[in-house]
Design an enzyme around this catalytic site. Sequence first.
Site, PDB file in Angstrom:
ATOM      1  N   CYS A   1      -3.201  -2.509   6.288  1.00  0.00           N
ATOM      2  CA  CYS A   1      -3.449  -1.204   6.905  1.00  0.00           C
ATOM      3  C   CYS A   1      -4.813  -1.152   7.572  1.00  0.00           C
ATOM      4  CB  CYS A   1      -3.314  -0.085   5.865  1.00  0.00           C
ATOM      5  SG  CYS A   1      -4.444  -0.227   4.469  1.00  0.00           S
ATOM      6  N   GLN A  55      -5.138  -0.496  -4.708  1.00  0.00           N
ATOM      7  CA  GLN A  55      -5.767  -1.610  -5.417  1.00  0.00           C
ATOM      8  C   GLN A  55      -6.569  -1.136  -6.623  1.00  0.00           C
ATOM      9  OE1 GLN A  55      -7.738  -4.473  -2.861  1.00  0.00           O
ATOM     10  NE2 GLN A  55      -9.087  -5.133  -4.512  1.00  0.00           N
ATOM     11  N   CYS A 115       0.846  -1.187   0.000  1.00  0.00           N
ATOM     12  CA  CYS A 115       0.000   0.000   0.000  1.00  0.00           C
ATOM     13  C   CYS A 115       0.889   1.247   0.000  1.00  0.00           C
ATOM     14  CB  CYS A 115      -0.895  -0.020   1.233  1.00  0.00           C
ATOM     15  SG  CYS A 115      -1.692   1.547   1.612  1.00  0.00           S
ATOM     16  N   GLU A 116       0.643   2.160  -0.928  1.00  0.00           N
ATOM     17  CA  GLU A 116       1.493   3.343  -1.015  1.00  0.00           C
ATOM     18  C   GLU A 116       1.210   4.359   0.091  1.00  0.00           C
ATOM     19  OE1 GLU A 116      -0.812   6.271  -4.154  1.00  0.00           O
ATOM     20  OE2 GLU A 116       0.596   4.812  -4.957  1.00  0.00           O
ATOM     21  N   HIS A 117       0.122   4.178   0.818  1.00  0.00           N
ATOM     22  CA  HIS A 117      -0.220   5.127   1.877  1.00  0.00           C
ATOM     23  C   HIS A 117       0.505   4.827   3.191  1.00  0.00           C
ATOM     24  CE1 HIS A 117      -4.185   5.457  -0.542  1.00  0.00           C
ATOM     25  NE2 HIS A 117      -3.304   6.346  -0.967  1.00  0.00           N
ATOM     26  N   HIS A 118       0.690   3.538   3.504  1.00  0.00           N
ATOM     27  CA  HIS A 118       1.299   3.164   4.775  1.00  0.00           C
ATOM     28  C   HIS A 118       2.523   2.268   4.620  1.00  0.00           C
ATOM     29  CE1 HIS A 118      -3.008   3.998   5.731  1.00  0.00           C
ATOM     30  NE2 HIS A 118      -2.459   4.668   6.727  1.00  0.00           N
ATOM     31  N   HIS A 139      -6.068  -5.942   3.187  1.00  0.00           N
ATOM     32  CA  HIS A 139      -5.115  -4.849   3.388  1.00  0.00           C
ATOM     33  C   HIS A 139      -4.665  -4.802   4.840  1.00  0.00           C
ATOM     34  CE1 HIS A 139      -5.726  -2.607  -0.528  1.00  0.00           C
ATOM     35  NE2 HIS A 139      -6.654  -3.553  -0.571  1.00  0.00           N
TER      36      HIS A 139
END
Length: 269
Positions: free
Chosen positions: A231, A201, A160-163, A229
């Site tokens: 996250c 995703q 995941c590019e956010h976390h 996920h």
Amino acid sequence: MSVVNGPTADADDVIFGDVASLKSRVRSHTDPGRKPIGKDDGDTTEDSQNGDGGRGRGRPPLARVQSSRDIDIVERTRSVDQMNRALPDMEAAYHTILSSVGEEPTRQGLLKTPSRAAKALMYFTKGYQEDLQEVVSDAIFDEDCDNMVIVRDIELFSLCEHHLVPFMGKVSVGYLPNKKVLGLSKIARIVEMYSRRLQVQERLTKQIALALSEAIQPAGVAVVCEATHMCMVMRGVQKLNSKTVTSCMLGVFREDPKTREEFLTLARG
């Protein structure tokens, strides 16, 4: 109709035709204002006059995306040499992270952790070192086949590019051939190339569909992705059993409900 559970043996590596032409077609999906290579402002074709966006008669419309930066399905973004040269900086960054969380990077168990972590992250993001042309290579075959082809339950691992935590699951990919078929293992390799990048995703699902569409120009492409996920599991709401399902339908799969339903039924098994 062909349905395959997971990837099959490889058929490895020529380049599809004119690379410049391929990139031009990709950009036409991501940038509607861009003209194909070899055409200037004075060129007028029957396709452009009849308003089909230059795709040609009889070819199903493809979904447009907002940004070629977000949906980049051809260009290799980092060479292997560039990634290797970045390793010392990555190791230093992990050393700083260990110190920042209150650990002692010089203790025995952590001495090699920055190096290991940097190399692991390099592997997790190795998709940045690949491009579509390289992955598909010589596995495109002329076949007078118009039956639906589905490769389902392809394992998926991504970050995941956010976390920067993993999400994992499975992907089912189907297409309706238009005089060409793609080696089955290459479908799994396309999934691998885009999943081994920092992702969301939603974008990953569309990249897989657009890449297959560019490779063999089928009558339609369908992709369904289901993932868990971390996250949402390890932090935040901590919902252990939640799954995220995304889909992308192009061509006849978007236009024809019966074709779409046939794919979804077979993909569910």
